[in-house]
Scaffold this active site. Structure first.
Site, PDB file in Angstrom:
ATOM      1  N   SER A 115     -25.098 -28.402  50.068  1.00 40.61           N
ATOM      2  CA  SER A 115     -23.636 -28.374  50.016  1.00 40.61           C
ATOM      3  C   SER A 115     -23.157 -27.436  48.918  1.00 40.61           C
ATOM      4  O   SER A 115     -22.224 -26.651  49.112  1.00 40.61           O
ATOM      5  CB  SER A 115     -23.086 -29.780  49.739  1.00 40.61           C
ATOM      6  OG  SER A 115     -23.502 -30.682  50.729  1.00 40.61           O
ATOM      7  N   ARG A 126     -17.926 -29.671  42.213  1.00 42.65           N
ATOM      8  CA  ARG A 126     -18.081 -31.096  42.525  1.00 42.65           C
ATOM      9  C   ARG A 126     -16.797 -31.659  43.155  1.00 42.65           C
ATOM     10  O   ARG A 126     -16.869 -32.563  44.004  1.00 42.65           O
ATOM     11  CB  ARG A 126     -18.482 -31.863  41.249  1.00 42.65           C
ATOM     12  CG  ARG A 126     -19.117 -33.224  41.497  1.00 42.65           C
ATOM     13  CD  ARG A 126     -19.991 -33.664  40.337  1.00 42.65           C
ATOM     14  NE  ARG A 126     -21.254 -32.954  40.343  1.00 42.65           N
ATOM     15  CZ  ARG A 126     -22.342 -33.368  41.015  1.00 42.65           C
ATOM     16  NH1 ARG A 126     -22.313 -34.497  41.701  1.00 42.65           N
ATOM     17  NH2 ARG A 126     -23.439 -32.655  40.988  1.00 42.65           N
ATOM     18  N   HIS A 180     -16.929 -30.513  46.704  1.00 46.50           N
ATOM     19  CA  HIS A 180     -17.955 -31.319  47.370  1.00 46.50           C
ATOM     20  C   HIS A 180     -17.401 -32.681  47.794  1.00 46.50           C
ATOM     21  O   HIS A 180     -17.721 -33.198  48.863  1.00 46.50           O
ATOM     22  CB  HIS A 180     -19.145 -31.494  46.410  1.00 46.50           C
ATOM     23  CG  HIS A 180     -20.280 -32.296  46.970  1.00 46.50           C
ATOM     24  ND1 HIS A 180     -20.638 -33.521  46.455  1.00 46.50           N
ATOM     25  CD2 HIS A 180     -21.124 -32.055  47.985  1.00 46.50           C
ATOM     26  CE1 HIS A 180     -21.662 -33.991  47.142  1.00 46.50           C
ATOM     27  NE2 HIS A 180     -21.988 -33.122  48.068  1.00 46.50           N
TER      28      HIS A 180
END
Lengths: 217, 217
Positions: free
Chosen positions: A18, A41, A44
């Site tokens: 990812s 993050r 994500h």
């Protein structure tokens, strides 16, 4: 029961793939390397590049967040969804704890007595508890507005404010006010989007930096 | 401490204003009235109209979800963030409970023994627990893929699957598989976006329908 296992099972492997996709699709940006690890993050957790690009960092924010975690200062979350999402192990290994005050009986009682919301009263309690710590707000703009008011009044001195409430009423305005503060350092974003997973992703990225070599400066 | 109170404090008032903004900005759509009440709550939680428009409903989904709640069937969440976000009062007044199995010791032990993930093993346990209930997946595509496998194998018979995992690896694919099921009814969305607040918003909207006049058909 058959033992079919999906082709990608390992969370670490999925995360690595990812992160590679995110770096490639995001392309050019002006975040520092440490800021980018936080942006990555957040993307994500949301699959939303616009949200990632909308993040705004006070120049001392990453350093202040890492230091607070490494010194074992408290992390106060505005709602339980943020509290349970934050990875505890990396906070607790430095002696810190992750709190959420909104369901405390004294907060509910005080809110009733003053005719205001638990979100607001919990920030007044957070201000007393989180001196030198991190306050993470993913849900209520009113909580962020109250925390900003306490900061301006000299009644709150957190090391870092993570302020990313979501919504159509006051969310963007509360974050614009946060981004206008000189101190304390903040991590926020522009616009209506945000939410608990965004606050969680930011704090988790900071604690990863705190335990990594990069955080050991 | 001064008693400044932000101009918009009441959560109900903020919600009503937000919902009016959402209805106006979304404009035309082809959702039914009950589906729209769910879409609206998803947009409220994400400030993301594209995410709202990406929702897909099995024709019997809303009815199946309302019935499961009114019959006091269990709701199983894939992760704790979904579990804590779901409003408990409206589920519990009908005798239902909201579970999350991923941190159960037997799930961790079984995952270790089989060399697989807790997300997958927790869905096998959910399949035994949530017959006739609702399974809500906001985080792990692997959990949704496992639940779909169990359904196809005749080993899981939930009344409704709320499947809205977020991510870059397998999330969109897992939701496309879900949308291809004839039974059980599902609520899902197209694409990478999703997440815990989306799963929470859908279940909370269903429980509101369950307690409202509309839900009492």
């Amino acid at each position: 029961m058959s033992e079919f296992v999906p082709s990608t099972v390992r969370p670490e492997e999925i995360e690595a793939r990812s992160f590679a996709i995110i770096a490639e699709e995001l392309g050019e940006h002006s975040f520092t390397e440490e800021q980018f690890s936080i942006v990555q993050r957040v993307i994500h957790a949301s699959a939303d590049f616009d949200l990632g690009r909308s993040l705004r960092f006070h120049p001392q924010a990453v350093e202040a967040g890492i230091r607070a975690i490494r010194e074992g200062r408290p992390v106060v979350a505005d709602v339980q969804m943020v509290q349970v999402g934050i990875s505890k192990a990396r906070i607790e290994r430095f002696g810190g704890r992750v709190h959420c005050l909104i369901s405390d009986p004294d907060v509910a009682e005080e809110a009733r007595r003053q005719g205001t919301t638990r979100a607001i009263v919990s920030m007044r309690k957070a201000a007393r508890m989180a001196e030198g710590g991190i306050v993470a707000i993913g849900n209520a703009p009113t909580a962020l507005l109250e925390l900003i008011r306490l900061v301006r009044a000299g009644e709150a001195r957190p090391a870092l404010i993570v302020g990313v409430p979501v919504g159509f009423v006051s969310a963007a305005e509360s974050k614009a006010q946060l981004a206008g503060l000189d101190q304390p350092p903040f991590i926020t974003n522009e616009g209506r989007k945000g939410g608990s997973p965004v606050a969680v992703a930011i704090v988790n990225a900071l604690s990863l930096l705190a335990v990594s070599e990069a955080g050991a400066r």
